[in-house]
Design a protein around this motif. Structure first.
Motif, PDB file in Angstrom:
ATOM      1  N   UNK A 151       0.908  -1.246   0.079  1.00  0.00           N
ATOM      2  CA  UNK A 151      -0.041  -0.089   0.123  1.00  0.00           C
ATOM      3  C   UNK A 151       0.774   1.223  -0.197  1.00  0.00           C
ATOM      4  N   UNK A 152       0.261   2.197  -0.255  1.00  0.00           N
ATOM      5  CA  UNK A 152       0.970   3.501  -0.394  1.00  0.00           C
ATOM      6  C   UNK A 152       0.021   4.597   0.357  1.00  0.00           C
ATOM      7  N   UNK A 153       0.855   5.668   1.072  1.00  0.00           N
ATOM      8  CA  UNK A 153      -0.010   6.728   1.384  1.00  0.00           C
ATOM      9  C   UNK A 153       0.208   7.932   0.459  1.00  0.00           C
ATOM     10  N   UNK A 154      -0.937   8.658   0.416  1.00  0.00           N
ATOM     11  CA  UNK A 154      -0.707   9.846  -0.243  1.00  0.00           C
ATOM     12  C   UNK A 154      -0.139  10.950   0.567  1.00  0.00           C
ATOM     13  N   UNK A 155       0.659  11.560  -0.125  1.00  0.00           N
ATOM     14  CA  UNK A 155       1.432  12.651   0.523  1.00  0.00           C
ATOM     15  C   UNK A 155       0.664  13.810   0.789  1.00  0.00           C
ATOM     16  N   UNK A 156       0.776  14.528   1.858  1.00  0.00           N
ATOM     17  CA  UNK A 156      -0.011  15.924   1.899  1.00  0.00           C
ATOM     18  C   UNK A 156       0.542  16.742   0.837  1.00  0.00           C
ATOM     19  N   UNK A 157      -0.404  17.667   0.268  1.00  0.00           N
ATOM     20  CA  UNK A 157       0.087  18.507  -0.961  1.00  0.00           C
ATOM     21  C   UNK A 157       1.153  19.179  -0.352  1.00  0.00           C
ATOM     22  N   UNK A 158       1.281  19.629   0.635  1.00  0.00           N
ATOM     23  CA  UNK A 158       2.259  20.977   1.213  1.00  0.00           C
ATOM     24  C   UNK A 158       3.756  20.014   1.203  1.00  0.00           C
ATOM     25  N   UNK A 159       3.680  18.460   1.650  1.00  0.00           N
ATOM     26  CA  UNK A 159       4.957  18.095   1.417  1.00  0.00           C
ATOM     27  C   UNK A 159       5.464  17.737   0.013  1.00  0.00           C
ATOM     28  N   UNK A 160       4.400  17.538  -0.903  1.00  0.00           N
ATOM     29  CA  UNK A 160       4.903  17.506  -2.246  1.00  0.00           C
ATOM     30  C   UNK A 160       5.529  18.888  -2.758  1.00  0.00           C
ATOM     31  N   UNK A 161       4.815  19.792  -2.373  1.00  0.00           N
ATOM     32  CA  UNK A 161       5.327  21.248  -2.988  1.00  0.00           C
ATOM     33  C   UNK A 161       6.710  21.544  -2.254  1.00  0.00           C
ATOM     34  N   UNK A 162       6.818  21.345  -1.018  1.00  0.00           N
ATOM     35  CA  UNK A 162       8.163  21.443  -0.435  1.00  0.00           C
ATOM     36  C   UNK A 162       9.297  20.639  -1.017  1.00  0.00           C
TER      37      UNK A 162
END
Length: 107
Positions: free
Chosen positions: A81-92
């Protein structure tokens, strides 16, 4: 989709006995393929003979493809399984990558 939500298919049931089941076998194979690709990568970085390099590079690609196929199999059966990363972490992460890339002399 809410943050930190798991991305996973329904799990294919496997027997819970002392014997290795299908999930155990595929997990073992995946770990082995990951180890082999890491080892081939190191060897390729240090190889000086062009013919040998090309042969090992072909084997590396086949091994990497096998690793990816095993991952896909495990994901399909709900064993990975995977966990969706919070958008803020993706942007960082993107900003950090962009900054690092700009610091490279050939960018």
């Amino acid at each position: 989709m809410p943050e930190n939500q798991k991305i996973q298919n329904p799990q294919t049931p496997v027997p819970t006995t002392q014997e290795m089941n299908d999930r155990d076998h595929v997990t073992d194979l995946l770990a082995t393929e990951k180890y082999m690709t890491a080892s081939y990568s190191t060897a390729l970085n240090e190889m000086s003979n062009q013919s040998l390099y090309e042969t090992v590079a072909r084997i590396f690609k086949e091994t990497q493809d096998s690793q990816r196929n095993l991952y896909n199999l495990m994901f399909q059966h709900g064993w990975y399984s995977l966990e969706q990363a919070p958008q803020q972490k993706v942007e960082q992460a993107y900003q950090q990558f962009s900054k690092t890339r700009q610091e490279l002399p050939y960018s």
